[in-house]
Design a protein around this motif. Structure first.
Motif, short mmCIF file in Angstrom:
data_model
loop_
_atom_site.label_atom_id
_atom_site.label_comp_id
_atom_site.label_asym_id
_atom_site.label_seq_id
_atom_site.Cartn_x
_atom_site.Cartn_y
_atom_site.Cartn_z
N LYS A 104 0.84 -1.19 0.00
CA LYS A 104 0.00 0.00 0.00
C LYS A 104 0.88 1.24 0.00
CE LYS A 104 -3.82 -2.44 0.59
NZ LYS A 104 -4.84 -2.57 -0.51
N VAL A 105 0.38 2.31 -0.62
CA VAL A 105 1.09 3.59 -0.57
C VAL A 105 0.89 4.20 0.81
CG1 VAL A 105 1.17 5.95 -1.49
CG2 VAL A 105 0.90 4.01 -3.05
N ILE A 106 2.01 4.48 1.50
CA ILE A 106 1.94 5.04 2.84
C ILE A 106 2.29 6.52 2.88
CG2 ILE A 106 2.34 2.84 3.99
CD1 ILE A 106 5.28 3.67 4.31
N ASP A 107 2.79 7.05 1.76
CA ASP A 107 3.09 8.47 1.72
C ASP A 107 3.27 8.91 0.28
OD1 ASP A 107 3.49 11.02 2.68
OD2 ASP A 107 5.13 10.47 4.02
N THR A 108 3.02 10.20 0.04
CA THR A 108 3.26 10.81 -1.26
C THR A 108 4.03 12.10 -1.03
OG1 THR A 108 1.21 9.88 -2.16
CG2 THR A 108 2.19 11.70 -3.37
N ILE A 109 5.21 12.19 -1.65
CA ILE A 109 6.14 13.28 -1.35
C ILE A 109 6.29 14.19 -2.57
CG2 ILE A 109 8.48 13.84 -0.60
CD1 ILE A 109 8.62 10.88 0.43
N PRO A 110 5.98 15.48 -2.45
CA PRO A 110 6.21 16.41 -3.56
C PRO A 110 7.71 16.58 -3.80
CG PRO A 110 4.68 17.34 -1.95
CD PRO A 110 5.31 16.13 -1.31
N VAL A 111 8.11 16.57 -5.08
CA VAL A 111 9.52 16.77 -5.44
C VAL A 111 9.60 17.83 -6.54
CG1 VAL A 111 10.36 14.52 -4.66
CG2 VAL A 111 9.38 14.73 -6.96
N GLY A 112 10.61 17.75 -7.41
CA GLY A 112 10.79 18.74 -8.47
C GLY A 112 9.88 18.51 -9.65
N ASP A 113 10.20 19.19 -10.75
CA ASP A 113 9.36 19.18 -11.93
C ASP A 113 9.69 17.99 -12.82
OD1 ASP A 113 7.65 19.88 -13.94
OD2 ASP A 113 8.55 21.84 -14.36
N GLU A 114 8.74 17.12 -12.98
CA GLU A 114 8.81 15.89 -13.77
C GLU A 114 9.92 14.95 -13.29
OE1 GLU A 114 8.70 14.66 -18.45
OE2 GLU A 114 7.74 16.50 -17.80
N PRO A 115 9.73 14.34 -12.13
CA PRO A 115 10.72 13.38 -11.62
C PRO A 115 10.82 12.18 -12.55
CG PRO A 115 8.68 13.25 -10.36
CD PRO A 115 8.55 14.45 -11.25
N SER A 116 12.06 11.80 -12.85
CA SER A 116 12.25 10.75 -13.85
C SER A 116 12.86 9.48 -13.28
CB SER A 116 13.13 11.27 -14.99
OG SER A 116 14.40 11.64 -14.51
N ARG A 117 13.94 9.60 -12.50
CA ARG A 117 14.62 8.41 -11.99
C ARG A 117 14.86 8.54 -10.50
NH1 ARG A 117 12.92 7.31 -16.12
NH2 ARG A 117 13.94 6.44 -17.97
N VAL A 118 15.00 7.39 -9.85
CA VAL A 118 15.12 7.38 -8.39
C VAL A 118 16.08 6.28 -7.97
CG1 VAL A 118 13.08 5.86 -8.19
CG2 VAL A 118 13.80 7.24 -6.22
N THR A 119 16.83 6.54 -6.89
CA THR A 119 17.69 5.52 -6.30
C THR A 119 17.75 5.77 -4.80
OG1 THR A 119 19.81 4.36 -6.53
CG2 THR A 119 19.90 6.76 -6.50
N VAL A 120 18.14 4.73 -4.05
CA VAL A 120 18.21 4.81 -2.59
C VAL A 120 19.66 4.61 -2.17
CG1 VAL A 120 17.27 3.93 -0.42
CG2 VAL A 120 15.92 3.76 -2.52
#
Length: 334
Positions: A102-118
């Motif tokens: 389930k989605v537990i949070d939604t975080i606003p970021v920059g304009d048109e987020p494309s890629r993500v890493t941890v």
């Protein structure tokens, strides 16, 4: 316009046309047994606004998680407890609890987020925002943006070193890779590479960086000791997603325009095999044990599974509509 074109190319050439409405039905969770032991694969479905959860052992979608609009990329935390999804049309990141799905949070970021890493220490999430030319840094503890780092034009690919000290960002519009010191959030350099760099991956030994260049149809090899490009390897048409085996012997590249995956020998620095997959392959991830490569076929609404020992497709799993980013995590529950 150039920035937007780079995004369209990175996701898939087919983004310029309408999605296949049958894709959502194809990606619906299948009835059947619980997932077998092994790796779970998460696939961002751009046109379904979902993340498909695939059990490759059974070749089934075991869940479909609704997220934000236009999910483009997905990353799993090192402990497997969280899944982070960039919603490119909503300018947000969805946080999924891997246990409950389930989605537990939604975080606003920059304009048109494309890629993500941890980060390897699981403290930070790095998000490349292609239209605001920056990277959002998210604290996994507070689930808020703690820093915004300006980089090159149209950043797409992101990769962080094993010690978490350095972040590399592929800038599709600049033809460069930004080098970021994570402790201070400062850019310490920009490495020229090929045309339209869209994705990158670090060698397991941390000595090299492999960058897929979409508009020059090749892969740059960057020597991280010298900080310069040391080689350029021709691959298929419009290379996008890229991954490396844990032993570092092969690099795999999804070629959108060729409907194939190029297999590169890192010793020979040449393509040694080409694997035919579905239409418009773009996202790619290598299993933690190196036995499989998972490729999202955007125009086929499917996930191709490649056996690395034989360089053959062993399964094709229907997923959601317009699959893009792919990530693999252990199937054990956190």
């Amino acid at each position: 316009m150039a920035r937007r074109a780079a995004v369209v190319l990175c996701v898939a050439a087919a983004l310029m046309g309408p999605g296949n409405p049958a894709g959502a039905a194809a990606g619906a969770p299948a009835d059947g047994p619980s997932p077998r032991p092994g790796a779970l694969v998460y696939v961002a479905d751009l046109h379904s606004d979902t993340v498909s959860v695939v059990d490759p052992g059974s070749g089934r979608v075991v869940d479909s998680v609704p997220v934000g609009k236009g999910p483009d990329s997905v990353a799993v935390s090192p402990d497997g407890s969280r899944v982070y999804v960039t919603n490119s049309a909503a300018d947000t990141v969805s946080v999924i609890d891997a246990r409950t799905r389930k989605v537990i949070d939604t975080i606003p970021v920059g304009d048109e987020p494309s890629r993500v890493t941890v980060s390897p220490d699981n403290r930070n999430v790095y998000v490349a925002n292609v239209k605001s030319d920056d990277v959002s840094v998210i604290s996994t503890r507070t689930r808020t943006v703690t820093d915004t780092i300006a980089v090159g034009d149209a950043p797409l690919g992101v990769a962080v070193t094993a010690d978490g000290c350095t972040l590399y960002v592929a800038n599709a519009g600049s033809g460069t890779v930004s080098v970021v010191r994570t402790a201070s959030g400062t850019v310490t350099g920009a490495i020229p590479v090929g045309g339209g760099p869209t994705a990158l991956v670090l060698a397991p030994d941390g000595r090299r960086l492999y960058v897929s260049n979409m508009t020059s149809d090749d892969v740059s090899v960057v020597d991280l000791h010298t900080g310069v490009e040391s080689d350029r390897i021709p691959v298929g048409d419009q290379p996008a997603g890229i991954g490396v085996r844990p032993d570092g012997r092969q690099v795999y590249v999804a070629d959108i325009g060729s409907d194939s995956v190029s297999v590169i020998s890192t010793r020979r620095r040449a393509v040694t095999a080409t694997v035919a997959v579905g239409h418009s392959p773009n996202g790619l991830a290598v299993a933690p044990d190196g036995s499989r490569v998972y490729v999202s076929d955007f125009d086929s609404d499917a996930l191709s599974v490649i056996d690395t020992a034989t360089a053959c497709v062993t399964d094709t799993v229907p997923v959601g509509d317009g699959p893009t980013g792919v990530a693999v995590a252990p199937a054990k529950r956190p």
